[in-house]
Design a protein around this motif. Structure first.
Motif, PDB file in Angstrom:
ATOM      1  N   TRP A 154     -43.596  -4.402 -42.632  1.00  0.00           N
ATOM      2  CA  TRP A 154     -42.686  -3.557 -43.428  1.00  0.00           C
ATOM      3  C   TRP A 154     -41.529  -3.042 -42.583  1.00  0.00           C
ATOM      4  O   TRP A 154     -40.383  -3.024 -43.017  1.00  0.00           O
ATOM      5  N   GLN A 155     -41.808  -2.613 -41.344  1.00  0.00           N
ATOM      6  CA  GLN A 155     -40.741  -2.120 -40.487  1.00  0.00           C
ATOM      7  C   GLN A 155     -39.747  -3.213 -40.166  1.00  0.00           C
ATOM      8  O   GLN A 155     -38.532  -2.991 -40.140  1.00  0.00           O
ATOM      9  N   SER A 156     -40.246  -4.429 -39.943  1.00  0.00           N
ATOM     10  CA  SER A 156     -39.362  -5.557 -39.659  1.00  0.00           C
ATOM     11  C   SER A 156     -38.487  -5.879 -40.871  1.00  0.00           C
ATOM     12  O   SER A 156     -37.283  -6.117 -40.751  1.00  0.00           O
ATOM     13  N   PHE A 157     -39.114  -5.887 -42.051  1.00  0.00           N
ATOM     14  CA  PHE A 157     -38.363  -6.179 -43.277  1.00  0.00           C
ATOM     15  C   PHE A 157     -37.297  -5.123 -43.525  1.00  0.00           C
ATOM     16  O   PHE A 157     -36.170  -5.427 -43.861  1.00  0.00           O
ATOM     17  N   ARG A 158     -37.654  -3.837 -43.341  1.00  0.00           N
ATOM     18  CA  ARG A 158     -36.697  -2.766 -43.585  1.00  0.00           C
ATOM     19  C   ARG A 158     -35.526  -2.848 -42.617  1.00  0.00           C
ATOM     20  O   ARG A 158     -34.378  -2.633 -43.000  1.00  0.00           O
ATOM     21  N   SER A 159     -35.816  -3.191 -41.368  1.00  0.00           N
ATOM     22  CA  SER A 159     -34.739  -3.325 -40.387  1.00  0.00           C
ATOM     23  C   SER A 159     -33.785  -4.446 -40.770  1.00  0.00           C
ATOM     24  O   SER A 159     -32.567  -4.310 -40.705  1.00  0.00           O
ATOM     25  N   GLN A 160     -34.356  -5.594 -41.192  1.00  0.00           N
ATOM     26  CA  GLN A 160     -33.528  -6.710 -41.620  1.00  0.00           C
ATOM     27  C   GLN A 160     -32.708  -6.327 -42.848  1.00  0.00           C
ATOM     28  O   GLN A 160     -31.536  -6.676 -42.971  1.00  0.00           O
ATOM     29  N   TRP A 161     -33.340  -5.617 -43.763  1.00  0.00           N
ATOM     30  CA  TRP A 161     -32.649  -5.235 -44.999  1.00  0.00           C
ATOM     31  C   TRP A 161     -31.479  -4.297 -44.720  1.00  0.00           C
ATOM     32  O   TRP A 161     -30.412  -4.421 -45.303  1.00  0.00           O
ATOM     33  N   PHE A 194     -30.858 -14.239 -43.259  1.00  0.00           N
ATOM     34  CA  PHE A 194     -31.650 -13.315 -44.064  1.00  0.00           C
ATOM     35  C   PHE A 194     -32.306 -14.060 -45.228  1.00  0.00           C
ATOM     36  O   PHE A 194     -32.299 -13.605 -46.358  1.00  0.00           O
ATOM     37  N   ASP A 195     -32.843 -15.225 -44.915  1.00  0.00           N
ATOM     38  CA  ASP A 195     -33.501 -16.015 -45.944  1.00  0.00           C
ATOM     39  C   ASP A 195     -34.664 -15.232 -46.550  1.00  0.00           C
ATOM     40  O   ASP A 195     -35.444 -14.602 -45.844  1.00  0.00           O
ATOM     41  N   GLY A 196     -34.760 -15.280 -47.870  1.00  0.00           N
ATOM     42  CA  GLY A 196     -35.831 -14.579 -48.560  1.00  0.00           C
ATOM     43  C   GLY A 196     -35.468 -13.174 -48.990  1.00  0.00           C
ATOM     44  O   GLY A 196     -36.243 -12.530 -49.699  1.00  0.00           O
ATOM     45  N   VAL A 197     -34.303 -12.663 -48.564  1.00  0.00           N
ATOM     46  CA  VAL A 197     -33.868 -11.322 -48.945  1.00  0.00           C
ATOM     47  C   VAL A 197     -32.964 -11.411 -50.173  1.00  0.00           C
ATOM     48  O   VAL A 197     -32.059 -12.239 -50.229  1.00  0.00           O
ATOM     49  N   THR A 198     -33.208 -10.577 -51.163  1.00  0.00           N
ATOM     50  CA  THR A 198     -32.392 -10.530 -52.375  1.00  0.00           C
ATOM     51  C   THR A 198     -31.681  -9.185 -52.467  1.00  0.00           C
ATOM     52  O   THR A 198     -32.306  -8.134 -52.282  1.00  0.00           O
ATOM     53  N   LEU A 237     -23.717 -18.310 -45.849  1.00  0.00           N
ATOM     54  CA  LEU A 237     -23.575 -17.781 -44.492  1.00  0.00           C
ATOM     55  C   LEU A 237     -24.810 -17.022 -44.025  1.00  0.00           C
ATOM     56  O   LEU A 237     -25.167 -17.082 -42.848  1.00  0.00           O
ATOM     57  N   THR A 238     -25.449 -16.312 -44.943  1.00  0.00           N
ATOM     58  CA  THR A 238     -26.525 -15.406 -44.548  1.00  0.00           C
ATOM     59  C   THR A 238     -27.925 -15.867 -44.938  1.00  0.00           C
ATOM     60  O   THR A 238     -28.908 -15.426 -44.348  1.00  0.00           O
ATOM     61  N   GLY A 239     -28.026 -16.700 -45.956  1.00  0.00           N
ATOM     62  CA  GLY A 239     -29.336 -17.080 -46.462  1.00  0.00           C
ATOM     63  C   GLY A 239     -29.867 -16.110 -47.485  1.00  0.00           C
ATOM     64  O   GLY A 239     -30.859 -16.391 -48.169  1.00  0.00           O
ATOM     65  N   ALA A 240     -29.230 -14.945 -47.605  1.00  0.00           N
ATOM     66  CA  ALA A 240     -29.648 -13.954 -48.593  1.00  0.00           C
ATOM     67  C   ALA A 240     -29.181 -14.362 -49.978  1.00  0.00           C
ATOM     68  O   ALA A 240     -28.194 -15.085 -50.128  1.00  0.00           O
ATOM     69  N   LYS A 241     -29.865 -13.903 -50.994  1.00  0.00           N
ATOM     70  CA  LYS A 241     -29.491 -14.183 -52.374  1.00  0.00           C
ATOM     71  C   LYS A 241     -28.914 -12.920 -52.998  1.00  0.00           C
ATOM     72  O   LYS A 241     -29.452 -11.828 -52.829  1.00  0.00           O
TER      73      LYS A 241
END
Length: 243
Positions: A4-11, A58-62, A86-90
């Motif tokens: 969760w901490q890793s995900f929040r940091s990426q977000w 940021f693949d997998g992040v929406t 560019l980012t992999g985010a959706k």
């Protein structure tokens, strides 16, 4: 917990990157705001990250974005594909008519499970969401990111529209200066004075309506103003009153 901490940091980083790219790419719209959990302040926010699109993914992040239908969503849609590549985010964007946008956003951000991470809205709405701790304090991020070219923004938008108590809460995408202008050459030729009352205005508009005013062989309107229902009527009022 570590996940969760890793995900929040990426977000946090991808959210900042979205705001940054939107500010760079768009030339119209209104201030962009990012959503953050209640009571998030600069002291507890992660420091700014200089992002290299070639390596930062940021693949997998929406990211869920809410904005105005018909104007801003058209502009945003032009750049979503590039941002995603560019980012992999959706980016999942939802647009509502202008008259419904504030209520939709207020209802969402006041709920226990808000779904919108970012909004492109009017700057005059910011204070409502700042006071409810819905907006992240972007001051440190903005001041440490030279790529934003913050000093190139007109002072009224840079220092007033997106600030509250000397803190920055949004990135300005567009600024409007309200005014009234008229064809002084036409009035001079016709021997008319600029209008000072609505009766004067209507009389001048009627006199020129249907005539070719720009020599293109087609008839033109004697007056142009926004009068559609629920269409930024306050801007028309400001333009007339300030003149």
């Amino acid at each position: 917990m570590c996940y969760w901490q890793s995900f929040r940091s990426q977000w946090q980083r991808v959210r900042y990157y979205l705001i940054f790219l939107t500010a760079i790419w768009l030339s119209l719209g209104v201030p962009g705001c990012s959503f953050s959990p209640p009571n998030s302040q600069t002291a507890s926010s992660p420091g700014p990250t200089q992002i290299n699109p070639a390596v930062q993914r940021f693949d997998g992040v929406t990211i869920n974005v809410i904005t105005q239908k018909g104007i801003l969503d058209v502009a945003l849609n032009r750049h979503i594909g590039k941002f995603e590549s560019l980012t992999g985010a959706k980016v999942n964007m939802v647009a509502f008519p202008f008259g419904d946008l504030y209520q939709k956003l207020q209802q969402d951000w006041s709920s226990r499970t808000p779904k919108y991470d970012m909004a492109v809205i009017l700057s005059k709405w910011l204070i409502d969401f700042i006071n409810t701790d819905d907006l992240e304090d972007l001051t440190n991020r903005v001041q440490s990111d030279s790529a934003l070219q913050w000093q190139d923004i007109a002072p009224i938008f840079r220092d007033v529209s997106v600030r509250y108590k000397q803190r920055i809460y949004a990135i300005p995408l567009d600024g409007d200066f309200q005014m009234v202008y008229y064809r002084s050459d036409l009035l001079k030729t016709a021997g008319l004075e600029p209008p000072t009352t609505w009766d004067d205005y209507l009389a001048i508009a009627k006199q020129f309506h249907g005539k070719d005013l720009n020599n293109d062989g087609e008839s033109d309107y004697g007056s142009c103003m926004a009068k559609g229902p629920r269409f930024a009527g306050y801007l028309l009022f400001a333009s007339i009153a300030s003149s």
